[in-house]
Design a protein around this motif. Structure first.
Motif, PDB file in Angstrom:
ATOM      1  N   GLY A 238       9.838  16.132   5.823  1.00  0.00           N
ATOM      2  CA  GLY A 238      10.061  14.879   5.113  1.00  0.00           C
ATOM      3  C   GLY A 238       9.004  13.821   5.365  1.00  0.00           C
ATOM      4  O   GLY A 238       9.179  12.665   4.981  1.00  0.00           O
ATOM      5  N   VAL A 239       7.896  14.195   6.019  1.00  0.00           N
ATOM      6  CA  VAL A 239       6.817  13.253   6.310  1.00  0.00           C
ATOM      7  C   VAL A 239       5.954  13.073   5.063  1.00  0.00           C
ATOM      8  O   VAL A 239       5.558  14.050   4.418  1.00  0.00           O
ATOM      9  CB  VAL A 239       5.941  13.758   7.481  1.00  0.00           C
ATOM     10  N   GLU A 240       5.678  11.828   4.714  1.00  0.00           N
ATOM     11  CA  GLU A 240       4.842  11.548   3.552  1.00  0.00           C
ATOM     12  C   GLU A 240       3.373  11.813   3.874  1.00  0.00           C
ATOM     13  O   GLU A 240       2.863  11.340   4.891  1.00  0.00           O
ATOM     14  CB  GLU A 240       5.021  10.103   3.096  1.00  0.00           C
TER      15      GLU A 240
ATOM     16  N   PHE B  38       0.822  -1.212   0.000  1.00  0.00           N
ATOM     17  CA  PHE B  38       0.000   0.000   0.000  1.00  0.00           C
ATOM     18  C   PHE B  38       0.858   1.265   0.000  1.00  0.00           C
ATOM     19  O   PHE B  38       0.661   2.158  -0.815  1.00  0.00           O
ATOM     20  CB  PHE B  38      -0.924  -0.001   1.233  1.00  0.00           C
ATOM     21  N   ARG B  39       1.825   1.357   0.888  1.00  0.00           N
ATOM     22  CA  ARG B  39       2.619   2.580   1.030  1.00  0.00           C
ATOM     23  C   ARG B  39       3.651   2.765  -0.082  1.00  0.00           C
ATOM     24  O   ARG B  39       3.930   3.885  -0.489  1.00  0.00           O
ATOM     25  CB  ARG B  39       3.325   2.586   2.392  1.00  0.00           C
ATOM     26  N   ASN B  40       4.210   1.662  -0.550  1.00  0.00           N
ATOM     27  CA  ASN B  40       5.312   1.763  -1.502  1.00  0.00           C
ATOM     28  C   ASN B  40       4.872   1.814  -2.961  1.00  0.00           C
ATOM     29  O   ASN B  40       5.579   2.366  -3.805  1.00  0.00           O
ATOM     30  CB  ASN B  40       6.263   0.572  -1.320  1.00  0.00           C
ATOM     31  N   LYS B  41       3.731   1.237  -3.262  1.00  0.00           N
ATOM     32  CA  LYS B  41       3.340   1.121  -4.664  1.00  0.00           C
ATOM     33  C   LYS B  41       1.890   1.505  -4.920  1.00  0.00           C
ATOM     34  O   LYS B  41       1.584   2.306  -5.805  1.00  0.00           O
ATOM     35  CB  LYS B  41       3.601  -0.326  -5.129  1.00  0.00           C
ATOM     36  N   TRP B  42       0.985   0.938  -4.140  1.00  0.00           N
ATOM     37  CA  TRP B  42      -0.446   1.058  -4.430  1.00  0.00           C
ATOM     38  C   TRP B  42      -0.913   2.508  -4.493  1.00  0.00           C
ATOM     39  O   TRP B  42      -1.668   2.888  -5.392  1.00  0.00           O
ATOM     40  CB  TRP B  42      -1.240   0.289  -3.385  1.00  0.00           C
ATOM     41  N   VAL B  43      -0.483   3.345  -3.546  1.00  0.00           N
ATOM     42  CA  VAL B  43      -0.969   4.735  -3.497  1.00  0.00           C
ATOM     43  C   VAL B  43      -0.550   5.543  -4.714  1.00  0.00           C
ATOM     44  O   VAL B  43      -1.145   6.589  -4.996  1.00  0.00           O
ATOM     45  CB  VAL B  43      -0.496   5.451  -2.208  1.00  0.00           C
ATOM     46  N   ASN B  44       0.470   5.079  -5.436  1.00  0.00           N
ATOM     47  CA  ASN B  44       0.945   5.810  -6.616  1.00  0.00           C
ATOM     48  C   ASN B  44       0.256   5.369  -7.909  1.00  0.00           C
ATOM     49  O   ASN B  44       0.546   5.925  -8.973  1.00  0.00           O
ATOM     50  CB  ASN B  44       2.458   5.629  -6.757  1.00  0.00           C
TER      51      ASN B  44
ATOM     52  N   HIS C  92      -6.908  10.367  -8.273  1.00  0.00           N
ATOM     53  CA  HIS C  92      -7.659  10.493  -7.017  1.00  0.00           C
ATOM     54  C   HIS C  92      -6.828  11.130  -5.896  1.00  0.00           C
ATOM     55  O   HIS C  92      -7.318  11.998  -5.177  1.00  0.00           O
ATOM     56  CB  HIS C  92      -8.161   9.128  -6.563  1.00  0.00           C
ATOM     57  N   PHE C  93      -5.583  10.691  -5.743  1.00  0.00           N
ATOM     58  CA  PHE C  93      -4.734  11.214  -4.665  1.00  0.00           C
ATOM     59  C   PHE C  93      -3.270  11.075  -5.052  1.00  0.00           C
ATOM     60  O   PHE C  93      -2.909  10.339  -5.984  1.00  0.00           O
ATOM     61  CB  PHE C  93      -5.018  10.495  -3.341  1.00  0.00           C
ATOM     62  N   ARG C  94      -2.425  11.778  -4.311  1.00  0.00           N
ATOM     63  CA  ARG C  94      -0.992  11.748  -4.579  1.00  0.00           C
ATOM     64  C   ARG C  94      -0.231  11.858  -3.268  1.00  0.00           C
ATOM     65  O   ARG C  94      -0.749  12.377  -2.269  1.00  0.00           O
ATOM     66  CB  ARG C  94      -0.592  12.884  -5.511  1.00  0.00           C
ATOM     67  N   VAL C  95       1.006  11.385  -3.296  1.00  0.00           N
ATOM     68  CA  VAL C  95       1.870  11.454  -2.121  1.00  0.00           C
ATOM     69  C   VAL C  95       2.778  12.669  -2.245  1.00  0.00           C
ATOM     70  O   VAL C  95       3.464  12.839  -3.258  1.00  0.00           O
ATOM     71  CB  VAL C  95       2.712  10.177  -1.973  1.00  0.00           C
ATOM     72  N   VAL C  96       2.768  13.517  -1.227  1.00  0.00           N
ATOM     73  CA  VAL C  96       3.657  14.678  -1.166  1.00  0.00           C
ATOM     74  C   VAL C  96       4.424  14.613   0.145  1.00  0.00           C
ATOM     75  O   VAL C  96       4.039  13.897   1.067  1.00  0.00           O
ATOM     76  CB  VAL C  96       2.877  16.004  -1.267  1.00  0.00           C
TER      77      VAL C  96
END
Length: 412
Positions: free
Chosen positions: A168-170, A148-154, A159-163
């Motif tokens: 430095g908090v994801e 989930f954290r390393n691949k799925w969310v990207n 719908h959403f993105r990691v910033v």
């Protein structure tokens, strides 16, 4: 929060034994699933037993109990072998491997719903962004994959993105507001709607389904207060709540609506209360969240078994069974059916086909293993239940959990 004496005093007279049985079954299943996930990530899907002891805390098998004792009580899922050097290895049976493949398929099918639920959580948040680690706590509950954290969310940038924050908090950030998803599960059921298109999130006047234990009226008489609460209007979880005053009647009912929504998202309609408290600021909820859950125990039920409390959505259960089971819950039931054995321990066979594995170093754990550990919830073993005793050769049968639990309560 969960160690509060007052919390325990307020809830001990409201126990629903059927849901306590659900919690006990889950505690056994969580250990099994953790072991299966750890073994699955090994190159050859086998692991030296001594390497498993680094996960003793996550599996929650305290000293002096041995991990091998627990493994041997699940012979339909795990196999133990000794190589020519006498090193003890653990692997999965063909049945367990088939179950893991089936889970992968079901999680993939669940992805569309998972995307919807993660997006809706972001839509409920005041700033439309939440720390990624906080959402990852719900990975198992929402049926999301291990990566989930390393691949799925990207994989869903629409719908959403990691910033990353300045520290430095994801952070997971909403990309697009979806009006079709800006509707609560309660609205869907009460009003017969499929989506929120054409409806602006605003003030709602819906009553929450209530389900009380059989002795409720004998112990607590809140009739008038419950009716007053049910008739009170409140802001939709998807409406802007910045101007709501903490402690107001509208504030509290909206918090109940948020809890109801999050529990409705979970595949088992049950969540760990500690995970819910992480969202108090983002979802604009009261500081004393446990007090709110206990106060509305007709809507929620709080189980205090284990190191972490769990909260159930009472309307979703009939006795100890979920009324509506998604495929992943059915799969978990299938895994539980493989747990347990009758008879004495079998002699551990020598496995002579591991010669090419003997030379490789012990794997201390890759990123995926660390993710499993981070997501796994630490639960304590109930000493009073023989079903989780690891010190003898007694049978381990899931069907006995309920009987042992009732017997324990009869003596208290």
């Amino acid at each position: 929060m969960t160690s509060s004496r007052r919390v325990q005093d307020r809830s001990k007279y409201k126990r629903i034994h059927h849901l306590e049985i659900v919690k006990e079954k889950w505690k056994i299943l969580s250990k099994v699933l953790f072991l299966m996930e750890v073994i699955k990530k090994e190159t050859e899907m086998v692991i030296p037993v001594r390497s498993l002891y680094q996960y003793r805390k996550q599996i929650n098998i305290p000293k002096p109990h041995k991990i091998t004792d627990f493994i041997e009580k699940c012979p339909k899922l795990f196999e133990l072998y000794k190589d020519q050097r006498g090193t003890l290895w653990c692997g999965m049976t063909k049945e367990a491997e088939d179950l893991m493949e089936e889970e992968e398929m079901l999680v993939e099918e669940q992805s569309i719903k998972g995307v919807e639920y993660v997006t809706r959580i972001l839509m409920m948040s005041v700033d439309k962004r939440i720390q990624l680690d906080k959402i990852s706590h719900f990975r198992r509950d929402f049926g999301l994959p291990i990566d989930f954290r390393n691949k799925w969310v990207n994989q869903y940038p629409q719908h959403f993105r990691v910033v990353k924050s300045k520290d430095g908090v994801e952070i997971l950030e909403l990309v697009n507001w979806n009006p079709a998803w800006a509707i609560t599960e309660l609205e869907k059921k009460a009003l017969g709607l499929n989506d929120g298109i054409g409806r602006e999130p605003g003030v709602l006047s819906l009553s929450f389904p209530l389900k009380f234990p059989s002795n409720y009226k004998k112990v607590y008489r809140y009739g008038g207060k419950i009716d007053h609460f049910q008739k009170r209007s409140y802001f939709s979880p998807y409406a802007d709540a910045r101007e709501l005053k903490a402690g107001s009647l509208e504030f509290d009912k909206r918090a109940v609506a948020i809890m109801h929504e999050l529990l409705s998202f979970s595949i088992e309609k049950r969540l760990v209360t500690d995970h819910l408290t992480h969202f108090r600021r983002e979802l604009v909820m009261p500081q004393k969240l446990m007090r709110l859950l206990l106060k509305h125990f007709g809507i929620f039920y709080v189980s205090e078994r284990g190191k972490r409390f769990s909260v159930f959505l009472t309307e979703a259960y009939e006795g100890s069974e979920l009324i509506e089971k998604c495929p992943l819950v059915v799969w978990k039931d299938k895994v539980l059916s493989f747990v347990g054995y009758r008879g004495k321990k079998k002699k551990i066979p020598t496995f002579s086909d591991l010669s090419d594995m003997e030379e490789r170093d012990l794997i201390e754990g890759d990123t995926e293993i660390e993710n499993i550990c981070a997501d796994f919830e630490e639960e304590e073993i109930m000493d009073s239940l023989e079903v989780v005793s690891l010190s003898n050769d007694d049978e381990l049968e899931i069907s006995h959990v309920g009987n042992e639990y009732r017997a324990t309560n009869d003596t208290t």
